[in-house]
Design an enzyme around this catalytic site. Sequence first.
Site, PDB file in Angstrom:
ATOM      1  N   LYS A 182       0.830  -1.208   0.000  1.00 20.40           N
ATOM      2  CA  LYS A 182       0.000   0.000   0.000  1.00 20.40           C
ATOM      3  C   LYS A 182       0.872   1.269   0.000  1.00 20.40           C
ATOM      4  O   LYS A 182       2.089   1.172   0.000  1.00 20.40           O
ATOM      5  CB  LYS A 182      -0.959  -0.025   1.198  1.00 20.40           C
TER       6      LYS A 182
HETATM    7  C1  LIG Z   1      -5.230  -4.394   1.533  1.00 19.95           C
HETATM    8  C2  LIG Z   1      -6.688  -4.307   1.532  1.00 19.95           C
HETATM    9  C3  LIG Z   1      -7.473  -4.631   2.641  1.00 19.95           C
HETATM   10  C4  LIG Z   1      -6.921  -5.326   3.862  1.00 19.95           C
HETATM   11  O1  LIG Z   1      -5.861  -4.727   4.435  1.00 19.95           O
HETATM   12  P1  LIG Z   1      -4.843  -5.581   5.351  1.00 19.95           P
HETATM   13  O2  LIG Z   1      -4.034  -4.493   6.002  1.00 19.95           O
HETATM   14  O3  LIG Z   1      -4.024  -6.423   4.419  1.00 19.95           O
HETATM   15  O4  LIG Z   1      -5.631  -6.363   6.308  1.00 19.95           O
HETATM   16  C5  LIG Z   1      -8.831  -4.411   2.580  1.00 19.95           C
HETATM   17  N1  LIG Z   1      -9.414  -3.914   1.496  1.00 19.95           N
HETATM   18  C6  LIG Z   1      -8.712  -3.602   0.381  1.00 19.95           C
HETATM   19  C7  LIG Z   1      -9.426  -3.043  -0.800  1.00 19.95           C
HETATM   20  C8  LIG Z   1      -7.336  -3.802   0.357  1.00 19.95           C
HETATM   21  O5  LIG Z   1      -6.644  -3.537  -0.746  1.00 19.95           O
END
Ligand SMILES: *Cc1c(COP(=O)(O)O)cnc(C)c1O
Length: 379
Positions: A182
Site C-alpha cells: 500500500k
Molecule cells: C489491503 C486491503 C485490505 C486489507 O488490508 P490488510 O491491512 O491487508 O488487512 C482491505 N481492502 C482492500 C481493498 C485492500 O486492498
Amino acid sequence: MKIIPYGKQCIDNLDIAEVIKVLKSDWITQGSKISEFEAALAKYCGVKHAVAVSSGTAALHAAMNAIGISPGDEVIVPPITFAASANCIVYQGGTPVFSDVESSTLLLDPKKVESKITQNTKAIIAVDYAGQPCDYGSLRRIASKHSLALVSDACHALGAKYKGQRSGSLADLTIFSFHPVKHITTGEGGMIVTDNMDYVDCMRIFRNHGITADTHQRKKQGSWVYEMVNLGYNYRITDFQSALGNSQLQKLPQFLQRRRAIARKYDKAFTLSSKITPLIVNANVFHAYHLYVVKIDFKVLGIDKASLFTSLQEKGVAVNVHYMPVYLHPFYRNKFNSKLGLCPIAEAVYEQIISLPIFPNMTDEDVNYVIENVLNLVK
Ligand SMILES: *Cc1c(COP(=O)(O)O)cnc(C)c1O
C-alpha cells in the site's frame, strides 16, 4: 534475473532509525507513537479523529462493529475488491449484498446500489478501487435518503481526492491499510478515520478486548479496576510500527507523485495501442494509483490470459489480477449460495484485467521494460 513485482514498500534509513529509537525505549507497544500517528493521519485527511489498529482488515471489522452490524443486517459492497471488504460484514453476522461495478472504472455503480436496498440494509461499503475515489456525491445522497452508514474502504486510496476533498473525509468512516504494497507501510497495520466521536470510543474499546479505560471509574474504584464491557479483540498496533508509519507519512507526497508519474508513462504508451485499455479516470478525482490496471480483450486477441501471465513472468514482470469477484470464492458460494451471473459486469471485466507493476522505487527503465514486454506480447 531481476523481478519487477506489482507492488513493493519503500523504506529508507530514516524510517529504520525511527523504529530503532522506539525499540530501545521502555514502551514498544502502547506508547506515544500511536496517538502521534493517529493525529498525523487525521490531520492529513482533514478529519477529526483516527483509530490505529493491527491491519486494514481489523479496521474494517472495527468499523462494522461501530455501526452496529449484526445478524440480519445487509451491507452493500462491490464484488471487485479484496475479500476482506466483504469478510468484515460476515464477522459481525451480517450479509454482504454484492452490487455491480461500472466497467470503465470498476467502481460501485450508484444506480445499481439503490436497487439493492431493502428494509434490512444498514450500510454501503464503497471501495476506491486502484486508488480512484468512488462517486461519493451520489453515494452520499443515497445513504442519506435511506439512513445508511457510508463506509469507505480506501485501502487503495490514501492521498486520493474527490472534487478536491481528501479520501478519509468523504464517508462516515474510512479505512486505510499499511500493508507493504500500500502507499505507506507499518508492516501490518490499519487505521479508521472519522469525525464521529461515538464511533471512535467504540473502536478504541473494540481494539482492546472490549475493555474500557475510563479514568473516572478507576479513580472511584481504585486504579487496578478495569471492566470489559463488550466482546472485543486484540487489534492493537505497536509503537514501533507507528513510528514507521509516522516516518512513512512524511514521504507520502513524494510516493504519490512518483506513482502518478509512472501511471502517466503507462497511459502515454498504451493510448497508441488498440489492444490495451487502461481504466478510465474520472474528471473530478485525484487518483492515488495503488494499482495500474489495464483491460485486454483476450477473446478478440486470440491469446489467453494464462500464457500472457507466464510470458511476462518469464521476463521478470510479476503482473497480478485484482480481483476475482468476491462472491465466486468457495466460502461465499457455500455460505451464501452465490452463483455466476450475480454481477455480470464484474464477471466479464475479471476476464480482462491485469495489474501492472507500480511502486515508488520503480525506475523509468523498469517502466519502459514493462511497457515494451506488454506491447510485444499483445502484438
Ligand atoms: C489491503 C486491503 C485490505 C486489507 O488490508 P490488510 O491491512 O491487508 O488487512 C482491505 N481492502 C482492500 C481493498 C485492500 O486492498
